[in-house]
Design an enzyme around this catalytic site. Structure first.
Site, PDB file in Angstrom:
ATOM      1  N   SER A 203      64.725  99.769 143.967  1.00 38.63           N
ATOM      2  CA  SER A 203      64.870  98.689 142.970  1.00 38.63           C
ATOM      3  C   SER A 203      66.106  98.915 142.102  1.00 38.63           C
ATOM      4  CB  SER A 203      63.640  98.647 142.054  1.00 38.63           C
ATOM      5  OG  SER A 203      62.526  98.238 142.781  1.00 38.63           O
TER       6      SER A 203
ATOM      7  N   GLN B 120      60.806  90.508 140.775  1.00 38.20           N
ATOM      8  CA  GLN B 120      61.911  89.851 141.494  1.00 38.20           C
ATOM      9  C   GLN B 120      62.201  88.485 140.885  1.00 38.20           C
ATOM     10  OE1 GLN B 120      60.772  89.791 145.614  1.00 38.20           O
ATOM     11  NE2 GLN B 120      61.013  91.995 145.852  1.00 38.20           N
TER      12      GLN B 120
ATOM     13  N   ARG C  97      56.508 100.299 154.687  1.00 38.99           N
ATOM     14  CA  ARG C  97      55.431 101.032 154.002  1.00 38.99           C
ATOM     15  C   ARG C  97      54.178 101.150 154.878  1.00 38.99           C
ATOM     16  NH1 ARG C  97      58.153 101.984 149.491  1.00 38.99           N
ATOM     17  NH2 ARG C  97      59.271 100.251 148.564  1.00 38.99           N
TER      18      ARG C  97
ATOM     19  N   LYS D  65      54.146  90.284 151.049  1.00 39.43           N
ATOM     20  CA  LYS D  65      55.163  91.359 151.087  1.00 39.43           C
ATOM     21  C   LYS D  65      55.835  91.360 152.465  1.00 39.43           C
ATOM     22  CE  LYS D  65      54.546  92.806 146.927  1.00 39.43           C
ATOM     23  NZ  LYS D  65      55.609  92.568 145.949  1.00 39.43           N
TER      24      LYS D  65
ATOM     25  N   ARG E 116      70.007  96.846 141.813  1.00 42.21           N
ATOM     26  CA  ARG E 116      70.483  96.370 140.505  1.00 42.21           C
ATOM     27  C   ARG E 116      71.787  97.059 140.102  1.00 42.21           C
ATOM     28  NH1 ARG E 116      65.102  95.686 141.116  1.00 42.21           N
ATOM     29  NH2 ARG E 116      63.983  94.146 139.842  1.00 42.21           N
TER      30      ARG E 116
ATOM     31  N   ASP F 209      53.587  98.392 145.359  1.00 46.65           N
ATOM     32  CA  ASP F 209      54.038  98.799 146.700  1.00 46.65           C
ATOM     33  C   ASP F 209      53.241  99.987 147.247  1.00 46.65           C
ATOM     34  OD1 ASP F 209      55.962  96.820 146.703  1.00 46.65           O
ATOM     35  OD2 ASP F 209      57.499  98.112 145.823  1.00 46.65           O
TER      36      ASP F 209
ATOM     37  N   ARG G  69      50.035  92.740 153.739  1.00 44.92           N
ATOM     38  CA  ARG G  69      49.632  94.162 153.699  1.00 44.92           C
ATOM     39  C   ARG G  69      48.118  94.344 153.633  1.00 44.92           C
ATOM     40  NH1 ARG G  69      54.643  96.615 150.115  1.00 44.92           N
ATOM     41  NH2 ARG G  69      56.034  96.757 151.911  1.00 44.92           N
TER      42      ARG G  69
HETATM   43  C1  S3P Z   1      60.669  94.743 143.334  1.00 51.57           C
HETATM   44  C2  S3P Z   1      59.593  94.040 142.872  1.00 51.57           C
HETATM   45  C3  S3P Z   1      58.308  93.965 143.587  1.00 51.57           C
HETATM   46  C4  S3P Z   1      58.191  95.050 144.660  1.00 51.57           C
HETATM   47  C5  S3P Z   1      59.442  95.170 145.471  1.00 51.57           C
HETATM   48  C6  S3P Z   1      60.609  95.538 144.581  1.00 51.57           C
HETATM   49  C7  S3P Z   1      61.914  94.733 142.555  1.00 51.57           C
HETATM   50  O1  S3P Z   1      58.201  92.704 144.229  1.00 51.57           O
HETATM   51  O2  S3P Z   1      57.090  94.759 145.493  1.00 51.57           O
HETATM   52  O3  S3P Z   1      59.303  96.149 146.467  1.00 51.57           O
HETATM   53  O4  S3P Z   1      62.793  95.588 142.793  1.00 51.57           O
HETATM   54  O5  S3P Z   1      62.038  93.882 141.656  1.00 51.57           O
HETATM   55  P1  S3P Z   1      57.604  91.413 143.477  1.00 51.57           P
HETATM   56  O6  S3P Z   1      58.551  90.992 142.457  1.00 51.57           O
HETATM   57  O7  S3P Z   1      57.448  90.385 144.569  1.00 51.57           O
HETATM   58  O8  S3P Z   1      56.284  91.850 142.931  1.00 51.57           O
END
Ligand code: S3P
Length: 457
Positions: free
Chosen positions: A39, A186, A410, A363, A43, A336, A367
């Site tokens: 993540s 996200q 995963r 996802k 960014r 996750d 999952r």
């Molecule tokens: C993430 C947010 C999560 C997570 C993903 C990474 C991110 O998703 O499951 O692996 O980096 O912002 P969601 O925003 O769909 O919950």
């Protein structure tokens, strides 16, 4: 030996060599460092692009998902290189400085990459097309296109607003106020990134706290961002069109990746593993809280702050686990990690109840149904709910299943972890997908004593 067979066709070879097998292990010990946080890595590349000058990123995850975001940033105008020490250098173009990419951005398997970059480009006056693999092409994008349309951008996607999808960015975006309907970092981040090139103040209201790496990164780059309590949760307000200057960034290692050796240690008798430098941002550590409640011997050592993110070394030893009910409100901080938690639950006494997890169905794979199918095939007692699952632990688990991973890294790593502690070996159909988030997984786990290899080993 399989490796000696002369393959006539590279595709056949890839297909067979991608099958991985994990066998019961009797030792799991040592010190390791897992790769950088996925993540934060996405960014870091995006924010480096948004700043003028050279930003240095240390510890970037060099997984396929992140490399696709790096390619996307290059296509949008950033100059990105990697030095001999493994640091990444991003020469950014500044807010307002992106240029139209000359071909579709291929985001591979990554929902985060696709949704964040979609947000970023929606407030620029050009077209951007997004494509991805079979898994990503099936995932919903309406959750980001709905709020981004409020800025004035237009979207043309495949049926159900899926990839391939073209964004027609807006010349004069309007700031918005938006309550995010689902717990999604996200979606929140896509809006915050769209707000960067939008004059005035954009506010995102988050009902349930999700990972806050975008907010922290904005603070690191001196973006004007405020967080205030709101009747619906927390209001996050950003003042658009800032002049950002380059900053150095340090990416801690990924707690989501650390969860695999953690659970492997918990279910392997006599284990003692230390995972160094793991990110322990409270919006990500639900898995460790839950495992500790189950009786896990997990210790955070040398907790410290590095570049605005908390990190620690994590020491884990084999433990007798008890089933628990995971509080639903904890879901965003371990979203996750449910696949790997199911593996720990299979070895715990009693039931582990996981509910409130509708998001798991959208996802990289569904999952809930993929885990339930794989657990059942491995001889584990599990009940599927619309919003989660209940796993009943057993003292004897046969294993021996062949698992379909559905292009989900995963799922792949969770079942390889299971195979380390079951009677019969577990086979997965595609280990190549692990490269998206955890390059070197097999080598690192084997270095601790695991036996993971292709069928010929
Ligand atoms: C993430 C947010 C999560 C997570 C993903 C990474 C991110 O998703 O499951 O692996 O980096 O912002 P969601 O925003 O769909 O919950």
């Amino acid at each position: 030996m399989l490796s000696e067979i002369k393959f006539q066709n590279q595709k056949v070879k890839d297909l067979i060599m991608n099958h991985l097998l994990s066998e019961k292990t009797h030792i799991f010990k040592g010190k390791i460092k897992v790769p950088g946080d996925k993540s934060i890595s996405h960014r870091a590349l995006i924010m480096g692009t948004m700043a003028i000058g050279q930003s240095r990123i240390s510890g970037l995850l060099e997984g396929e998902d992140v490399l696709n975001t790096a390619h996307a940033m290059q296509a949008l105008g950033a100059d990105i290189t990697r030095d001999d020490n493994g640091d990444w250098l991003v020469y950014g173009v500044g807010v307002g400085g992106l240029c139209e990419p000359d071909k579709a951005l291929d985001m591979g398997n990554s929902g985060t990459g696709a949704r964040l970059v979609m947000g970023l480009v929606s407030t620029y006056p050009f077209h951007t097309t997004f494509i991805g693999d079979h898994s990503l092409s099936g995932r919903p994008m309406k959750r980001v296109t709905d709020p981004l349309a409020k800025f004035g951008a237009e979207f043309h996607g495949a049926e159900g607003m899926r990839l391939p999808l073209t964004v027609k960015g807006i010349v004069d975006p309007l700031p918005i106020e938006y309550v995010v309907p689902m717990a999604s970092a996200q979606v929140k981040s896509a809006i915050l990134l769209a707000a960067l090139n939008t004059p005035g103040k954009t506010t995102v209201i988050e009902k349930t706290k999700t990972r806050d790496h975008t907010e922290r990164m904005f603070q690191h780059f001196r973006v004007d961002i405020t967080l205030t309590p709101h009747e619906d949760g927390t209001a996050i307000t950003v003042t658009g069109q800032p002049d950002l200057t380059a900053r150095d960034m340090f990416v801690p290692t990924d707690p989501s990746s650390a969860a695999f050796p953690t659970v492997a240690a918990l279910i392997t008798k006599g284990s003692d593993v230390t995972i160094e430098n793991v990110g322990i941002n409270p919006s990500r550590t639900g898995i460790f809280t839950s495992l500790k409640e189950m009786g896990a011997d997990i210790e955070f050592i040398n907790e410290r702050l590095e570049c605005g993110e908390m990190v620690a070394d994590i020491r884990v030893k084999y433990s007798d686990l008890q089933g628990i009910t995971i509080p639903m409100e904890r879901a965003p901080s371990m979203i996750d990690e449910y696949p790997i938690l199911c593996i720990a639950a299979a070895f715990a006494k009693g039931d582990t109840v996981m509910r409130g997890l509708e998001e798991l169905r959208v996802k990289e794979s569904d999952r809930i149904s993929v885990m339930v199918a794989g657990l059942k095939a491995s001889g584990i007692l599990v009940v599927e709910h619309q919003d989660g699952m209940t796993v009943t632990g057993q003292t004897y688990i046969s294993g021996g299943a062949r698992i379909k991973t559905h292009l989900d890294h995963r799922i792949a790593m969770s079942f390889l972890t299971l195979g380390l502690a079951t009677d019969k070996a577990t086979e997965i159909d595609d280990g190549s997908v692990i490269e998206t988030s955890f390059p070197g997984f097999q080598k690192l786990m084997n270095g601790l004593g695991a036996k993971i290899g292709n069928k010929a080993l």
